[in-house]
Design a protein around this motif. Sequence first.
Motif, PDB file in Angstrom:
ATOM      1  N   SER A   1       0.881  -1.408  -0.074  1.00 43.72           N
ATOM      2  CA  SER A   1       0.082  -0.028   0.058  1.00 43.72           C
ATOM      3  C   SER A   1       0.993   1.323  -0.080  1.00 43.72           C
ATOM      4  N   ALA A   2       0.195   2.444  -0.260  1.00 43.60           N
ATOM      5  CA  ALA A   2       1.076   3.642  -0.479  1.00 43.60           C
ATOM      6  C   ALA A   2       1.010   3.892   1.161  1.00 43.60           C
ATOM      7  N   ARG A   3       0.482   3.814   2.116  1.00 41.82           N
ATOM      8  CA  ARG A   3       0.625   4.146   3.356  1.00 41.82           C
ATOM      9  C   ARG A   3       1.746   3.298   4.150  1.00 41.82           C
ATOM     10  N   GLN A   4       1.765   1.991   3.654  1.00 46.08           N
ATOM     11  CA  GLN A   4       2.921   1.163   4.305  1.00 46.08           C
ATOM     12  C   GLN A   4       4.150   1.872   3.692  1.00 46.08           C
ATOM     13  N   ASN A   5       4.359   2.467   2.485  1.00 44.97           N
ATOM     14  CA  ASN A   5       5.450   3.002   1.853  1.00 44.97           C
ATOM     15  C   ASN A   5       5.832   4.324   2.438  1.00 44.97           C
ATOM     16  N   TYR A   6       4.699   5.227   2.707  1.00 46.88           N
ATOM     17  CA  TYR A   6       5.041   6.314   3.347  1.00 46.88           C
ATOM     18  C   TYR A   6       5.413   5.988   4.693  1.00 46.88           C
ATOM     19  N   LEU A   7       5.078   5.101   5.420  1.00 50.27           N
ATOM     20  CA  LEU A   7       5.528   4.873   6.914  1.00 50.27           C
ATOM     21  C   LEU A   7       7.321   4.240   6.623  1.00 50.27           C
ATOM     22  N   THR A   8       7.460   3.493   5.538  1.00 55.50           N
ATOM     23  CA  THR A   8       8.690   2.954   5.406  1.00 55.50           C
ATOM     24  C   THR A   8       9.708   4.266   4.854  1.00 55.50           C
ATOM     25  N   ALA A   9       9.413   4.925   4.223  1.00 57.56           N
ATOM     26  CA  ALA A   9       9.996   6.111   3.655  1.00 57.56           C
ATOM     27  C   ALA A   9      10.531   7.001   5.076  1.00 57.56           C
ATOM     28  N   CYS A  10       9.577   7.233   5.832  1.00 57.84           N
ATOM     29  CA  CYS A  10       9.946   8.256   6.882  1.00 57.84           C
ATOM     30  C   CYS A  10      10.548   7.483   7.979  1.00 57.84           C
ATOM     31  N   VAL A  11      10.314   6.251   8.239  1.00 56.42           N
ATOM     32  CA  VAL A  11      10.915   5.395   9.248  1.00 56.42           C
ATOM     33  C   VAL A  11      12.289   4.834   9.088  1.00 56.42           C
ATOM     34  N   ALA A  12      12.312   3.965   7.773  1.00 53.89           N
ATOM     35  CA  ALA A  12      13.443   3.221   7.185  1.00 53.89           C
ATOM     36  C   ALA A  12      14.358   4.115   6.570  1.00 53.89           C
TER      37      ALA A  12
ATOM     38  N   THR B 179      -0.092   1.470  -6.562  1.00 51.16           N
ATOM     39  CA  THR B 179       1.607   1.676  -7.249  1.00 51.16           C
ATOM     40  C   THR B 179       1.566   3.185  -7.447  1.00 51.16           C
ATOM     41  N   MET B 180       0.706   3.685  -8.358  1.00 48.66           N
ATOM     42  CA  MET B 180       0.808   5.039  -8.638  1.00 48.66           C
ATOM     43  C   MET B 180       0.663   6.160  -7.382  1.00 48.66           C
ATOM     44  N   ALA B 181      -0.171   5.848  -6.636  1.00 48.64           N
ATOM     45  CA  ALA B 181      -0.454   6.437  -5.340  1.00 48.64           C
ATOM     46  C   ALA B 181       0.855   6.547  -4.371  1.00 48.64           C
ATOM     47  N   SER B 182       1.399   5.430  -4.451  1.00 55.57           N
ATOM     48  CA  SER B 182       2.709   5.026  -3.732  1.00 55.57           C
ATOM     49  C   SER B 182       3.783   5.862  -4.105  1.00 55.57           C
ATOM     50  N   GLN B 183       4.071   5.896  -5.614  1.00 62.54           N
ATOM     51  CA  GLN B 183       4.777   6.745  -6.131  1.00 62.54           C
ATOM     52  C   GLN B 183       4.909   8.226  -5.853  1.00 62.54           C
ATOM     53  N   ALA B 184       3.593   8.675  -5.897  1.00 65.78           N
ATOM     54  CA  ALA B 184       3.281  10.165  -5.644  1.00 65.78           C
ATOM     55  C   ALA B 184       3.551  10.417  -4.215  1.00 65.78           C
ATOM     56  N   VAL B 185       3.368   9.843  -3.079  1.00 67.41           N
ATOM     57  CA  VAL B 185       3.735  10.099  -1.807  1.00 67.41           C
ATOM     58  C   VAL B 185       5.348  10.140  -1.638  1.00 67.41           C
ATOM     59  N   LEU B 186       5.897   9.290  -2.468  1.00 71.18           N
ATOM     60  CA  LEU B 186       7.394   9.071  -2.310  1.00 71.18           C
ATOM     61  C   LEU B 186       8.054  10.403  -2.997  1.00 71.18           C
TER      62      LEU B 186
ATOM     63  N   ALA C 147       4.725   2.850 -16.971  1.00 75.87           N
ATOM     64  CA  ALA C 147       5.966   3.840 -17.655  1.00 75.87           C
ATOM     65  C   ALA C 147       5.872   4.938 -16.749  1.00 75.87           C
ATOM     66  N   GLY C 148       7.208   5.182 -16.177  1.00 75.60           N
ATOM     67  CA  GLY C 148       7.446   6.658 -15.737  1.00 75.60           C
ATOM     68  C   GLY C 148       7.797   6.308 -14.095  1.00 75.60           C
ATOM     69  N   LEU C 149       7.349   4.940 -13.704  1.00 75.77           N
ATOM     70  CA  LEU C 149       7.656   4.645 -12.296  1.00 75.77           C
ATOM     71  C   LEU C 149       8.841   4.677 -12.147  1.00 75.77           C
ATOM     72  N   ASP C 150       9.494   4.715 -11.002  1.00 78.94           N
ATOM     73  CA  ASP C 150      10.796   4.677 -10.479  1.00 78.94           C
ATOM     74  C   ASP C 150      11.586   3.400 -11.045  1.00 78.94           C
ATOM     75  N   VAL C 151      11.084   2.291 -10.568  1.00 77.22           N
ATOM     76  CA  VAL C 151      11.914   0.832 -11.112  1.00 77.22           C
ATOM     77  C   VAL C 151      10.629  -0.057 -11.311  1.00 77.22           C
ATOM     78  N   TYR C 152      11.109  -1.141 -12.243  1.00 74.58           N
ATOM     79  CA  TYR C 152      10.115  -2.205 -12.432  1.00 74.58           C
ATOM     80  C   TYR C 152      11.124  -3.396 -12.026  1.00 74.58           C
ATOM     81  N   THR C 153      10.671  -4.433 -11.181  1.00 76.89           N
ATOM     82  CA  THR C 153      11.224  -5.599 -11.106  1.00 76.89           C
ATOM     83  C   THR C 153      10.467  -6.760 -11.850  1.00 76.89           C
ATOM     84  N   MET C 154      10.678  -7.203 -13.103  1.00 79.85           N
ATOM     85  CA  MET C 154      10.112  -7.913 -13.969  1.00 79.85           C
ATOM     86  C   MET C 154      10.346  -9.408 -13.878  1.00 79.85           C
ATOM     87  N   PRO C 155       9.391 -10.262 -13.698  1.00 75.03           N
ATOM     88  CA  PRO C 155       9.505 -11.707 -14.035  1.00 75.03           C
ATOM     89  C   PRO C 155      10.043 -12.049 -15.592  1.00 75.03           C
TER      90      PRO C 155
END
Length: 416
Positions: free
Chosen positions: A187-198, A230-237, A265-273
Amino acid sequence: MSETPTHTSSQLSALILDGVNETPLPGTENPLWQQVTATGTELWLDTGDMDQADALWNPSFKALTTNNSLLNKEIQKGIYDSWIPSAAAAAKADMPGLSEEDLVLEIAFALNARHGLRLVQRFGARVSVELHTDLAHDVERSVSYGKRYAALCSDFIVKVPLTPSGLVAARQLEELDIPVNFTLGFSARQNYLTACVAQSHWVNVFLGRLNAYASGEGLSDGRWVGERTTMASQAVLKELRKRLGVPTMQIAASMRGGEQVETLAGLDVYTMPVAVAQAYLDTAPREVHDCTGEDYQPSWGEEVALRIEGVNDLWDVDENFRAVCDKLAAVPASELTPEMIETALHEGGVGGVFPRMSEEQTARLMKEGKAPLRDSWLPNIASKEFGLDGLFTLAGLYAFAGDQADLDARIRRQLG
């Protein structure tokens, strides 16, 4: 519990490095991948299989990711069976009196590192190597093993799972200039937490699992839930990179179809199978452009389903959640504890990202597999006791632990 070595002069570290001599594969540029990277997206392959990566590798790719499941697939081929007894002897020489449990942990680390080194040499790229799942709630040993990975290879990225202890361990590793790929985000909120704390270099959204959940539970046709998250998470980051100066970049993980290469496309990173990367090449794609401004909207049968499921919490980061995370961001790394983080979230009314579960609930979630089943958790989600994102993270961690257990069992068989 035995002390673990933290330097490359140990016998096990020397053995990991010994004889790794892969022939570099530079690859040939492909204009289809160049048009994706032109949007600002960095390309990684999500595989530990060297033969499969060989077939696709080109200079547009910058890294590979492995995890407990992918490494287990490689180990189960038997390619390291004859090497495991030597690794065991080296570990015992380093740490006399090592328990069987810690011996297996050492060998699992050694296998991950040795296979990762082969990937680094073969592809001239950075490689994400994941901590053993037994360390998910252990700050001290997570940091110790993270430091050992970094000492072995400057091209390693340490993967740490989303737990309160993982947040603290990742922050400590980042303070040591050891880059962390913080995994199992949904989720975007999990990644908001991670960016702030970790303040890690990378975070993930496992978007394919979210789409599969929406489809399997009859909530939608299975499109756009993962993409919107994913797009919402990209925006908060982007906001946090500017406001707090954190380095955190967004990874699209668990990609399931070649068309997602275009729609994200335009997202920071893809990890593609490998299958996703090949599908993109096979579908004669249109011209690719930056899609990070797209507002992807899932098609819901009923608005009430959205509220009951708490699916909106995958992409919404409300002001209360932000306030708790912003306070945690101000805490120095030396003062952070897992208990502090968990308490702050629960006292702030947003503890659903780290559900406090009974033994019966934990057993039920483990049995359900990689994704929570809707009917099992509706009351808990509706009351905000559990977040859908938090349930997904735990389910993913338990699934990885199952694959780790298979790998560990293979190690034990080679030890006789």
